[in-house]
Write an enzyme that holds these catalytic residues in place. Sequence first.
Site, short mmCIF file in Angstrom:
data_model
loop_
_atom_site.label_atom_id
_atom_site.label_comp_id
_atom_site.label_asym_id
_atom_site.label_seq_id
_atom_site.Cartn_x
_atom_site.Cartn_y
_atom_site.Cartn_z
N GLU A 421 -11.06 -4.93 2.01
CA GLU A 421 -10.12 -5.46 3.82
C GLU A 421 -11.35 -5.60 4.23
O GLU A 421 -11.22 -7.01 5.47
CB GLU A 421 -9.97 -3.94 4.46
CG GLU A 421 -9.59 -4.15 5.96
CD GLU A 421 -8.76 -2.84 6.30
OE1 GLU A 421 -9.58 -1.96 6.87
OE2 GLU A 421 -7.55 -2.43 6.62
N HIS A 450 -9.26 5.99 -21.37
CA HIS A 450 -8.25 6.69 -22.30
C HIS A 450 -6.95 5.56 -21.56
O HIS A 450 -5.74 5.89 -22.21
CB HIS A 450 -7.79 8.24 -22.53
CG HIS A 450 -8.91 8.33 -23.47
ND1 HIS A 450 -8.88 8.78 -24.78
CD2 HIS A 450 -9.50 9.41 -22.89
CE1 HIS A 450 -10.29 9.38 -24.67
NE2 HIS A 450 -10.84 9.90 -24.37
N LYS A 555 1.37 -5.42 9.74
CA LYS A 555 1.57 -3.78 11.35
C LYS A 555 3.08 -4.89 11.92
O LYS A 555 4.51 -4.27 12.17
CB LYS A 555 1.35 -3.36 11.55
CG LYS A 555 -0.15 -2.40 11.15
CD LYS A 555 -1.24 -2.11 12.57
CE LYS A 555 -1.84 -0.95 11.93
NZ LYS A 555 -2.93 -0.70 13.05
#
Length: 641
Positions: A421, A450, A555
């Site tokens: 960000e 793994h 937003k």
Amino acid sequence: MASLSSLCSSSPSLKPTKPAASLPKTILNPTSLPFPTRSTKPLAVAAHSVVREIAADSSKSVPAKPKEGLEKDPQALWRRYVDWLYQHKELGLYLDVSRIGFTDEFFREMEPRFQQSFDAMEDLEKGAIANPDEGRMVGHYWLRNSELTPTPFLKTQIESTLDRICSFADEIVSGKIKPPASEAGRFTQIMAVGIGGSALGPQFVAEALAPDNPPLKVMLSPLLNGIRFIDNTDPAGIDHQIAQLGSELASTLVIVTSKSGGTPETRNGLLEVQKAFREAGLDFAKQGVAITQENSLLDNTARIEGWLARFPMFDWVGGRTSEMSAVGLLPAALQGINIREMLTGGALMDEATRSRDCGSCVEPRLSSIISSCQLRNNPAALLALCWYWASDGVGSKDMVVLPYKDSLLLFSRYLQQLVMESIGKEFDLDGNRVNQGLTVYGNKGSTDQHAYIQQLRDGVHNFFVTFIEVLRDRPPGHDWELEPGVTCGDYLFGMLQGTRSALYANDRESVSVTVEEVTPRSVGALIALYERAVGLYASLVNINAYHQPGVEAGKKAAGEVLALQKRVLAVLNEASCKDPVEPLTLEEVADRCHAPEDIEMIYKIIAHMAANDRAVVAEGHCGSPRSIKVYLGECNVDALY
Ligand SMILES: O=P(O)(O)OC[C@H]1O[C@H](O)[C@H](O)[C@@H](O)[C@@H]1O
């Protein structure tokens, strides 16, 4: 049970101590051992054998492909390791950059640019408008050393807020402040509602540091670590967290955190929790705490409704750098975590990453020597240098974060926001379109070996690794040899070292950050280290690390979807109130919404509603959009006008 006051007790002063008297020996005078020896017993030998096995095994698949620029001679590598090893003695933190192949020439090229970064950082700490796009100062460093604040008022704000946090948390833990309607007679749970920087730091710290028996824990409750999070507007997720509380909702302290005070996801979480309180016959205000900017919507709501407490967020602290503000300190203190130690760890690391003093041990001859040691002596600058080298200063490679410690599992998720960000920006400070970034991912080792280490070892070479090593496997006296001379901690150590070797053998670069154990002080130091590295790196690539315009775009777009949904609902309601009901095609809905260009989004909105029994598909099915005709299950006459 330790009283909280001891956890908030004043630890060594947060005031700046004098600059390091001399460079740590291991950089310029490698006489001392870089690491405290793990053990003098055969354990060390056995662990070494574990490392050799794993390394050998991992490198069996493909012979090492020596690549120009990456040193492969063991003796030369050892020299590089020792020459470049950074050690912060007081913090017990080490940084190994030897497996990043930057050249001396690159180092020399970067030195003057780092001087500019150091200058910019100095100005930032003095109160410059370091976030020019929002016209804000950037003051998260002041949180761990209020002496740095540019005005006495800010200093007072920081210190008084910290004192309030400690006393409030103490009163909650001691039971002096208690919930009004709980048989437990005291608060036993914490529910934190927040998202992004208002959740990621508290989540990381809770996972890293919450004691097995946090102070609010009562034996009857199946408590993991005393705190739960609602960090999304997912109804099922919210229901799950509330259901887990059960009757303990009555003894739950709800902390609602939002710097802006208006983030939709957090608001929705609050409304859902308040609904649960109403349905349980509980008074939310008596159990609610707000952490937000003064006079925000959330702050005013909490004030008007008379919530239990309100704590301020400062506009000069960004969400992703707010862990050492009330955002992180209040939930940490309530879990019995020593927040003064977190702040001390941050302050000590800040001093180290602020220092431009090479100490007496460097002969002050040419400025380049000075700037060289300023860089070498600064762990955040070394990290930024490695990031720049490894990703060409344009994010060409991803940063894989691999803590080999379960408790640091969320560190990479925390760094995703802090790094991406901050660095992921379209324009630089001069208005050039740069589409900058540095991608972060990872979970923990050896578990991730793994999962995707196969690709890291043999696949596309589009990353560099950050290993986080914790030397202390278990508290003293609890070690146990599961084989003669070998503990499972030795395996973890071997897996880390083996993976580092195997990756490097195939030209995959890495840095290693080592702490002696996971404590409030070392966690505070890690947070501060990466905050500073991001700030320095952002200067190197000439971007504003402290705003987030892209998030606003998202937003806004979400708001538009919801506005369109309201129009779709109105159109369907009108059709549903007709007699007979008039099921509509998608085209008809789009036309009546005056949004033919949004037909795909209208389809998705209707499909979502139908899946939640809020719209009725009268004909066709959602799998073939052109076939459907829809209306609402019932007519809402009031909504017609
Ligand atoms: O704390 P709030 O104002 O609710 O914001 C929560 C989050 O919202 C946005 O996503 C911002 O980009 C983040 O930096 C911030 O942490």
